[in-house]
Design an enzyme around this catalytic site. Structure first.
Site, PDB file in Angstrom:
ATOM      1  N   LYS A  53     -10.884 -22.445  36.996  1.00 27.83           N
ATOM      2  CA  LYS A  53     -11.970 -21.894  36.181  1.00 27.83           C
ATOM      3  C   LYS A  53     -11.432 -21.435  34.825  1.00 27.83           C
ATOM      4  CE  LYS A  53     -14.524 -20.843  40.308  1.00 27.83           C
ATOM      5  NZ  LYS A  53     -14.780 -19.941  41.422  1.00 27.83           N
ATOM      6  N   GLN A  97     -14.426 -13.827  42.732  1.00 27.66           N
ATOM      7  CA  GLN A  97     -14.013 -14.928  43.604  1.00 27.66           C
ATOM      8  C   GLN A  97     -14.109 -14.502  45.069  1.00 27.66           C
ATOM      9  OE1 GLN A  97     -13.150 -18.159  42.545  1.00 27.66           O
ATOM     10  NE2 GLN A  97     -13.262 -18.577  44.734  1.00 27.66           N
ATOM     11  N   ASP A 120     -22.764 -17.065  39.224  1.00 28.09           N
ATOM     12  CA  ASP A 120     -22.583 -17.769  40.499  1.00 28.09           C
ATOM     13  C   ASP A 120     -23.938 -18.019  41.170  1.00 28.09           C
ATOM     14  OD1 ASP A 120     -20.139 -18.667  41.342  1.00 28.09           O
ATOM     15  OD2 ASP A 120     -19.458 -16.730  42.122  1.00 28.09           O
TER      16      ASP A 120
END
Ligand code: NAP
Length: 291
Positions: A53, A97, A120
């Site tokens: 990322k 994460q 997300d």
């Protein structure tokens, strides 16, 4: 005839290229898109995802506010960091994460992120908007799958899509996206409670495997001519590799590709799309800021 191998790597790179162009224009207008990626602990798969990322952020010209925290970080400490990022107007997107260490409640953390920074798409507000068809941040992997199908010209309208897996991050949202009016597939969701899985997967025109078990979808479970999307990323021991492991999907690629019409490889299939769609969400989050 062997299936067309869907080049997720190339398609994702095209998406990132477009995002980079729009990012450059946004930066010129005075808004510098910025994503805060928060990693707690050192789970090797998570470290590798976060590194990917960060690399993508640099490539599309966005700011990267990486925060790496030790495994011992408490839930309270993490929530405080999220609160600070929520209030920081130079940060447009926040990504924590997953999975988090066991002593931290993932739901609490997801709920703590401002929905307008939840790139997300996991916050219940974004999930709810997805369900009722309102504009929201779409979760990256499911959105990436829909983009792959679209770009490859795979007909979803009227198709029977079978999704194996019902997780909140892949199975459920991809099922909802496939069933949306604009995609118009008829969707069946399978899980560990499904009886005679193979008899259902064999009915699929589009088969999405999001199981997390290596090669669980075998050739006898696939209808001739089906489009097969393999979301799984499984590490299996491999002495021939320096790392000591290989990545394989949930689909027995070598045999299924002889039956399917389209198939995504692992790696370089769905994975790169996830990151590309994340970049698109960060761009969207920063664009909101402009208005
Ligand atoms: P998950 O939360 O573990 O969910 C797995 C789902 O598969 C569950 O719904 C489970 O059913 C179902 N399942 C497990 N074994 C089954 C079986 N034998 N038959 C039928 N259903 C079965 O996993 P996830 O987070 O969705 O991830 C799935 C895979 O995708 C993993 O390999 C993950 O690493 C990968 N992934 C890849 C990306 C990417 O960008 N490429 C992104 C996210 C995830 P129950 O609900 O009944 O337990």
């Amino acid at each position: 005839m062997s299936a067309v191998i869907i080049d997720g790597f190339k398609i994702a790179s095209d998406v990132r290229h477009l995002v980079a162009e729009k990012t450059a224009a946004l930066v010129k207008s005075g808004v510098y898109p910025c994503l805060a990626v928060v990693l707690v602990g050192e789970n090797p798969a998570s470290v590798s995802y976060v590194t990917g990322k960060e690399k993508a952020l640099a490539e599309v010209g966005m700011k990267d506010r990486s925060i790496r925290l030790p495994e011992s970080t408490t839930e309270t400490e993490l929530l405080k960091i999220i609160e600070e990022l929520n209030e920081d107007s130079s940060v447009h997107g926040i990504l924590v994460q997953l999975p988090l260490p066991k002593h931290i409640d993932e739901n609490k953390v997801i709920m703590a992120i401002k929905p307008e920074k939840d790139v997300d798409g996991f916050h219940p507000i974004n999930v709810g908007n997805l369900v009722i068809g309102r504009k929201s941040f779409l979760p990256c992997t499911p959105h990436g799958i829909i983009v792959l199908l679209k770009i490859m010209g795979i007909k979803t309208d009227g198709a029977h899509a079978v999704v194996v897996g019902r997780s909140n991050i892949v199975g459920k949202p991809v099922s909802l996206l496939l069933a949306r009016r604009e995609t118009n597939a008829t969707v069946t969701i399978c899980h560990t409670g499904t009886k005679d899985l193979a008899s259902i997967t064999r009915q699929a025109d589009i088969l999405v495997a999001a199981v997390g078990k290596p090669k669980v979808i075998t050739a006898d479970m696939v209808k001739a001519g089906a489009a097969v999307i393999d979301v799984g990323v499984n590490r299996i021991p491999d002495d021939t590799k320096k790392s000591g492991f290989s990545l394989v999907g949930d689909v027995d690629f070598e045999n299924v590709k002889e039956i399917a019409s389209y198939i995504t490889p692992v790696p370089k299939g769905v994975g790169p799309m996830t990151i590309a769609m994340l970049m698109q969400n960060v761009l969207e989050a920063a664009t909101q800021w402009q208005s």
